[in-house]
Scaffold this motif. Structure first.
Motif, PDB file in Angstrom:
ATOM      1  N   VAL A  19       0.844  -1.194   0.000  1.00 38.79           N
ATOM      2  CA  VAL A  19       0.000   0.000   0.000  1.00 38.79           C
ATOM      3  C   VAL A  19       0.884   1.250   0.000  1.00 38.79           C
ATOM      4  CG1 VAL A  19      -1.729   1.352   1.259  1.00 38.79           C
ATOM      5  CG2 VAL A  19      -1.897  -1.152   1.208  1.00 38.79           C
ATOM      6  N   THR A  20       0.635   2.142  -0.945  1.00 38.93           N
ATOM      7  CA  THR A  20       1.327   3.428  -0.980  1.00 38.93           C
ATOM      8  C   THR A  20       0.412   4.489  -0.396  1.00 38.93           C
ATOM      9  OG1 THR A  20       2.571   2.812  -2.966  1.00 38.93           O
ATOM     10  CG2 THR A  20       2.429   5.161  -2.442  1.00 38.93           C
ATOM     11  N   LYS A  21       0.789   5.027   0.743  1.00 44.34           N
ATOM     12  CA  LYS A  21       0.033   6.107   1.363  1.00 44.34           C
ATOM     13  C   LYS A  21       0.444   7.441   0.749  1.00 44.34           C
ATOM     14  CE  LYS A  21      -2.054   3.710   4.712  1.00 44.34           C
ATOM     15  NZ  LYS A  21      -3.526   3.641   4.854  1.00 44.34           N
ATOM     16  N   MET A  22      -0.431   8.443   0.888  1.00 49.60           N
ATOM     17  CA  MET A  22      -0.062   9.770   0.400  1.00 49.60           C
ATOM     18  C   MET A  22       1.196  10.278   1.093  1.00 49.60           C
ATOM     19  SD  MET A  22      -1.690  11.011  -2.140  1.00 49.60           S
ATOM     20  CE  MET A  22      -1.036  12.675  -1.988  1.00 49.60           C
ATOM     21  N   SER A  23       1.385   9.887   2.344  1.00 46.74           N
ATOM     22  CA  SER A  23       2.585  10.322   3.071  1.00 46.74           C
ATOM     23  C   SER A  23       3.861   9.803   2.418  1.00 46.74           C
ATOM     24  CB  SER A  23       2.514   9.863   4.525  1.00 46.74           C
ATOM     25  OG  SER A  23       2.316   8.467   4.600  1.00 46.74           O
ATOM     26  N   ASP A  24       3.755   8.688   1.698  1.00 47.61           N
ATOM     27  CA  ASP A  24       4.921   8.150   0.994  1.00 47.61           C
ATOM     28  C   ASP A  24       5.300   9.011  -0.206  1.00 47.61           C
ATOM     29  OD1 ASP A  24       5.011   5.915   2.715  1.00 47.61           O
ATOM     30  OD2 ASP A  24       3.512   4.866   1.498  1.00 47.61           O
ATOM     31  N   LEU A  25       4.361   9.835  -0.667  1.00 43.33           N
ATOM     32  CA  LEU A  25       4.574  10.626  -1.872  1.00 43.33           C
ATOM     33  C   LEU A  25       4.694  12.115  -1.596  1.00 43.33           C
ATOM     34  CD1 LEU A  25       2.036   8.845  -4.272  1.00 43.33           C
ATOM     35  CD2 LEU A  25       4.461   8.346  -3.934  1.00 43.33           C
ATOM     36  N   ILE A  26       4.632  12.503  -0.314  1.00 41.66           N
ATOM     37  CA  ILE A  26       4.767  13.911   0.060  1.00 41.66           C
ATOM     38  C   ILE A  26       6.180  14.155   0.569  1.00 41.66           C
ATOM     39  CG2 ILE A  26       3.969  15.728   1.623  1.00 41.66           C
ATOM     40  CD1 ILE A  26       1.212  14.417   1.578  1.00 41.66           C
ATOM     41  N   GLU A  27       6.853  15.133  -0.014  1.00 43.49           N
ATOM     42  CA  GLU A  27       8.231  15.438   0.365  1.00 43.49           C
ATOM     43  C   GLU A  27       8.347  16.892   0.836  1.00 43.49           C
ATOM     44  OE1 GLU A  27      11.313  14.522  -2.342  1.00 43.49           O
ATOM     45  OE2 GLU A  27      10.742  12.402  -2.563  1.00 43.49           O
ATOM     46  N   LYS A  28       9.191  17.106   1.818  1.00 43.24           N
ATOM     47  CA  LYS A  28       9.467  18.451   2.294  1.00 43.24           C
ATOM     48  C   LYS A  28      10.194  19.234   1.213  1.00 43.24           C
ATOM     49  CE  LYS A  28      11.919  20.936   5.972  1.00 43.24           C
ATOM     50  NZ  LYS A  28      12.771  20.799   7.181  1.00 43.24           N
ATOM     51  N   TRP A  29       9.731  20.459   0.981  1.00 41.30           N
ATOM     52  CA  TRP A  29      10.344  21.308  -0.039  1.00 41.30           C
ATOM     53  C   TRP A  29      11.571  21.993   0.522  1.00 41.30           C
ATOM     54  CZ3 TRP A  29      10.103  26.943  -0.693  1.00 41.30           C
ATOM     55  CH2 TRP A  29      10.567  27.371  -1.941  1.00 41.30           C
ATOM     56  N   ASN A  30      12.660  21.954  -0.238  1.00 40.17           N
ATOM     57  CA  ASN A  30      13.912  22.587   0.183  1.00 40.17           C
ATOM     58  C   ASN A  30      14.416  23.584  -0.854  1.00 40.17           C
ATOM     59  OD1 ASN A  30      14.388  21.208   2.731  1.00 40.17           O
ATOM     60  ND2 ASN A  30      14.668  19.350   1.506  1.00 40.17           N
ATOM     61  N   GLY A  31      13.488  24.227  -1.535  1.00 42.69           N
ATOM     62  CA  GLY A  31      13.873  25.255  -2.492  1.00 42.69           C
ATOM     63  C   GLY A  31      13.998  24.784  -3.922  1.00 42.69           C
ATOM     64  N   GLN A  32      13.652  23.508  -4.177  1.00 43.55           N
ATOM     65  CA  GLN A  32      13.722  23.017  -5.545  1.00 43.55           C
ATOM     66  C   GLN A  32      12.654  23.676  -6.411  1.00 43.55           C
ATOM     67  OE1 GLN A  32      13.131  21.228  -2.763  1.00 43.55           O
ATOM     68  NE2 GLN A  32      14.235  19.277  -2.745  1.00 43.55           N
TER      69      GLN A  32
END
Length: 317
Positions: A19-32
């Motif tokens: 199971v892929t949760k949305m949390s698996d696909l959310i990444e912290k933004w670091n200015g990219q």
């Protein structure tokens, strides 16, 4: 840690490898560089004219997203192809509402100017943030139509209380940031507004669709009539969760009977989000302190998921 196979990170939950949760696909933004949809929180609730803990909503909606599967059975794939950046929360001044609104506007304006292909998924916050978010969209994108899901017109005067969660669309209209004919209100509820504010909206040529009108025609048929007439560069979707019936969204400061049902709202959001010129969506007026088992935060998370589903179906493939 192989020596201790039954230890796991504190607070972590059961993990199903399939199971892929949305949390698996959310990444912290670091200015990219940001292209496509991305999350941003706007935790302001001091401007509410009634009790409101809407400042807690960005956190509870994020938690609800974490518990949601990323897989859409209708699409047959994840609603996010790669990952979704979360740029964080706008800093809110402790006591100054006007300054908070300015900080929201400056942050949104700067991000949209630097990353014009970013499509913000905005987690409010009370409805007063709409003045700042829509102002930033209109100034960076171009002419903007706003499709407003709301039980209320939100065109209260500012003399009686300043810039509150009941005034954002009056401010936008008075300052000519948007034109009245480009404001489409869906779900205006009976016994929730006043003659003076209805008259103000009509005098500014706002396109008003009450719950009664929607019940007679249907929400999707109503939207199908609206969209071809929209002649702006972009569309912005504003969702006040109190557009839902109180049985579907108990965690709103201004609940009431006779509102939309959750499935109606979700289908409408998905349908509109398929438009290629959707510039973003905001969700406001969720108060986790009034909610029951996070029902309203979960509904808000599904609004975002259905928006992502519509966007992916049209553009982000």
């Amino acid at each position: 840690m192989d020596k201790y196979p039954f230890l796991r990170e504190a607070g972590s939950s059961f993990k199903d490898r399939d199971v892929t949760k949305m949390s698996d696909l959310i990444e912290k933004w670091n200015g990219q560089s940001i292209k496509g949809p991305g999350l941003i929180g706007v935790p302001l609730s001091k401007s509410s004219i009634s009790h409101s803990g809407a400042s807690f909503a960005p956190g509870t909606i994020r938690q609800a997203l974490k518990h949601s599967s990323a897989y859409s059975a209708e699409l047959g794939e994840h609603v996010v192809s790669d990952f979704l950046y979360d740029v964080g929360d706008v800093d809110i001044h402790v006591t100054d509402i006007v300054k908070s609104h300015d900080q929201i506007f400056q942050t949104m304006h700067a991000l949209l100017s630097d990353y014009p292909d970013w499509v913000p998924l905005i987690l409010g916050g009370d409805n007063s943030i709409s003045y700042s978010t829509i102002k930033a969209i209109a100034q960076t994108k171009g002419t903007t139509a706003v499709i407003q899901f709301d039980a209320h017109h939100d065109v209260r005067n500012t003399e009686d209380g300043g810039p509150t969660n009941g005034t954002p669309f009056r401010r936008l209209l008075d300052e000519e940031i948007i034109e009245g004919q480009h404001l489409i209100q869906l779900g205006i509820r009976e016994f929730s507004n006043s003659l003076a504010y209805e008259t103000y909206a009509k005098n500014h040529h706002v396109d008003i669709h009450t719950i009664g009108m929607i019940r007679e025609k249907g929400l999707i048929p109503t939207i199908k009539e609206i969209l071809p007439a929209v002649q702006t560069d972009f569309i912005f979707i504003s969702v006040d969760m109190d557009v839902l019936d109180q049985s579907h969204a108990p965690g709103c400061p201004a609940i009431g009977p006779g509102g939309l049902y959750t499935d109606e709202l979700l289908e409408a959001i998905k349908y509109i989000a398929q438009e290629p010129n959707v510039a973003g969506i905001e969700i406001v007026e969720v108060d986790p302190t009034l909610d029951f088992r996070d029902m309203t935060s979960r509904a808000a998370a599904h609004v975002l998921l259905h928006a992502l589903k519509g966007m992916k179906r049209s553009r982000f493939k």
